[in-house]
Design a protein around this motif. Sequence first.
Motif, short mmCIF file in Angstrom:
data_model
loop_
_atom_site.label_atom_id
_atom_site.label_comp_id
_atom_site.label_asym_id
_atom_site.label_seq_id
_atom_site.Cartn_x
_atom_site.Cartn_y
_atom_site.Cartn_z
N UNK A 1 -18.10 83.23 -8.05
CA UNK A 1 -18.15 84.02 -9.28
C UNK A 1 -16.84 83.91 -10.05
N UNK A 2 -15.72 83.98 -9.33
CA UNK A 2 -14.41 83.85 -9.98
C UNK A 2 -14.23 82.47 -10.60
N UNK A 3 -14.67 81.45 -9.87
CA UNK A 3 -14.47 80.07 -10.34
C UNK A 3 -15.33 79.74 -11.57
N UNK A 4 -16.55 80.25 -11.63
CA UNK A 4 -17.47 79.82 -12.67
C UNK A 4 -17.79 80.88 -13.72
N UNK A 5 -17.53 82.16 -13.40
CA UNK A 5 -17.86 83.22 -14.36
C UNK A 5 -16.61 83.96 -14.86
N UNK A 6 -15.51 83.80 -14.16
CA UNK A 6 -14.28 84.47 -14.55
C UNK A 6 -13.15 83.45 -14.60
N UNK A 7 -13.34 82.41 -15.41
CA UNK A 7 -12.38 81.30 -15.41
C UNK A 7 -11.02 81.70 -15.97
N UNK B 1 -24.79 87.66 -13.70
CA UNK B 1 -23.74 87.54 -12.69
C UNK B 1 -24.14 88.24 -11.38
N UNK B 2 -24.74 89.44 -11.49
CA UNK B 2 -25.13 90.19 -10.31
C UNK B 2 -26.15 89.40 -9.47
N UNK B 3 -27.17 88.87 -10.18
CA UNK B 3 -28.21 88.14 -9.46
C UNK B 3 -27.69 86.84 -8.89
N UNK B 4 -26.74 86.23 -9.59
CA UNK B 4 -26.12 85.01 -9.06
C UNK B 4 -25.37 85.30 -7.77
N UNK B 5 -24.58 86.38 -7.78
CA UNK B 5 -23.82 86.77 -6.61
C UNK B 5 -24.74 87.05 -5.43
N UNK B 6 -25.79 87.85 -5.66
CA UNK B 6 -26.72 88.17 -4.59
C UNK B 6 -27.48 86.94 -4.12
N UNK B 7 -27.85 86.09 -5.07
CA UNK B 7 -28.57 84.86 -4.72
C UNK B 7 -27.76 83.95 -3.82
N UNK B 8 -26.48 83.79 -4.15
CA UNK B 8 -25.59 82.95 -3.34
C UNK B 8 -25.51 83.48 -1.91
N UNK C 1 -9.35 84.05 -14.66
CA UNK C 1 -8.64 84.59 -13.50
C UNK C 1 -8.18 83.47 -12.58
N UNK C 2 -7.02 83.67 -11.98
CA UNK C 2 -6.50 82.73 -11.00
C UNK C 2 -7.25 82.92 -9.68
N UNK C 3 -7.87 81.87 -9.15
CA UNK C 3 -8.64 82.01 -7.90
C UNK C 3 -7.83 82.54 -6.72
N UNK C 4 -6.49 82.38 -6.80
CA UNK C 4 -5.67 82.86 -5.68
C UNK C 4 -5.70 84.39 -5.55
N UNK C 5 -6.26 85.04 -6.57
CA UNK C 5 -6.41 86.49 -6.48
C UNK C 5 -7.29 86.87 -5.31
N UNK C 6 -8.20 85.97 -4.92
CA UNK C 6 -9.05 86.21 -3.75
C UNK C 6 -8.19 86.37 -2.50
N UNK D 1 -15.34 93.73 -3.03
CA UNK D 1 -15.26 95.00 -3.77
C UNK D 1 -14.46 94.85 -5.05
N UNK D 2 -13.38 94.08 -4.98
CA UNK D 2 -12.54 93.89 -6.17
C UNK D 2 -13.30 93.14 -7.25
N UNK D 3 -14.02 92.10 -6.86
CA UNK D 3 -14.76 91.30 -7.83
C UNK D 3 -15.85 92.12 -8.51
N UNK D 4 -16.63 92.88 -7.72
CA UNK D 4 -17.70 93.65 -8.33
C UNK D 4 -17.16 94.80 -9.17
N UNK D 5 -15.97 95.32 -8.79
CA UNK D 5 -15.35 96.37 -9.60
C UNK D 5 -14.84 95.80 -10.92
#
Length: 424
Positions: free
Chosen positions: A30-36, A1-8, A38-43, A289-293
């Motif tokens: 990351x929320x859409x594909x790795x944290x399904x 997940x970390x490398x995906x986030x940085x890669x994007x 979670x509701x994306x509106x949290x962003x 910050x919220x996503x990585x936390x």
Amino acid sequence: MVWTLLGIMVILLLMGFPMMIPLIAGPLIIILFYMDNLDPTIMVQQMVEGISSYVLIAVPLFIFAADIMTSGRTSRKLLDFVGSFVGHLRGGYAITTAAACTLFGSISGSTQATVVAIGKPMRERLLKVGYKDSSAIALIINSSDVALLIPPSIGMIIYALVSDASVGDLFIAGIGPGVLIFIFFASYAYIHAKVYDIPLAPKVPWKERGDIFLKALLPLGFPVIIIGGIYTGQFTPTEAAGISVLYAFVLEVLIFRSIKLKEIPNIALSSGIVTSAVFVLVAGGQAFSWVISFARIPQMLTDAVLGNDPSALYILFIVALFFFIGCMFVDPIVVILILTPIFAPVATMAGVDPIHLGVVIVFQAALGSATPPFGVDIFTASAVFNKSYLDVIRGTPPYIVMLLIVSVLVIVFEDISLFLLRLF
């Protein structure tokens, strides 16, 4: 997940997107594909929460005040004042530049505003007395970095937003390191002028100095009002920002009459554009910050880098390294928003004073802002002076070395930051 986030984020940056796009798109993917789950509106919720703090009201106000002064005569009067007292000394014009950047930084809180307001007139003066263009530009952009430390500092406000530290205490703590940088730069200016035999400027008579001082008295009132008012508890940093706008308006429109009333809407529009960019970065930084936390990335990173029982001094050096490298590539506001939540809890647990930590972090942001390859002040200077990237960075190494030395001193001796707070 970390490398995906940085890669994007890296891919989007290489494609030419502004920083705000990778900062928001990366966590969203990351929320859409790795944290399904979670509701994306949290962003959206996190982004709104990121810009809902009362502290942030000070940011557009200080930006607006700085824009009014940059458009008026404040910077010119400060330059004339400093130059009349030290311009005739060995390296006097370079010392004038460093001092004027420090003074204007205590008014604007913005490195870019300081490059524009002080850099344009001082570059011409430095070239006339024999300085190389690369040396003049390097002095300007590195002296302007003091604006991130001397109050009112937008970097300090952003750190306070993320860490819940006192903005007023941070403002006061930034004075010591800011003055220390000026001392180093002034000493280097004297030595440089002596080695290269830079001609001395004519000495200004005392009577003329008195007239120049009287003309600069009102601009010099800015730091007195802002710092004095906060320090004595007369008003909060946010209220100080509002007062700074009123003071700038009265000074430039009513007293100096350097700006016409009909010009204020255009200045306000310019301030609004800059503010919107800052707020989008802050909103995106909160979501990031919220996503990585949530993914416990900070814990994994701190465990890998800091170990089990790191000392306070070791943490500060690691923090300095991460922020310095980060700000060499990315806007300081983004780096503060992303990295502060990672390191601040560990540093506090190890006994690091949150105010001292904030000064160390903002110092690295200032240092990184003028350091190749992508320090933001380098590109600001390139645009302002119409010079190539290589021309701008050619003279920067001596200043980077001095800033690194001061950085180590600030890290090791926390009293440089905290002595004013402890004095009272």
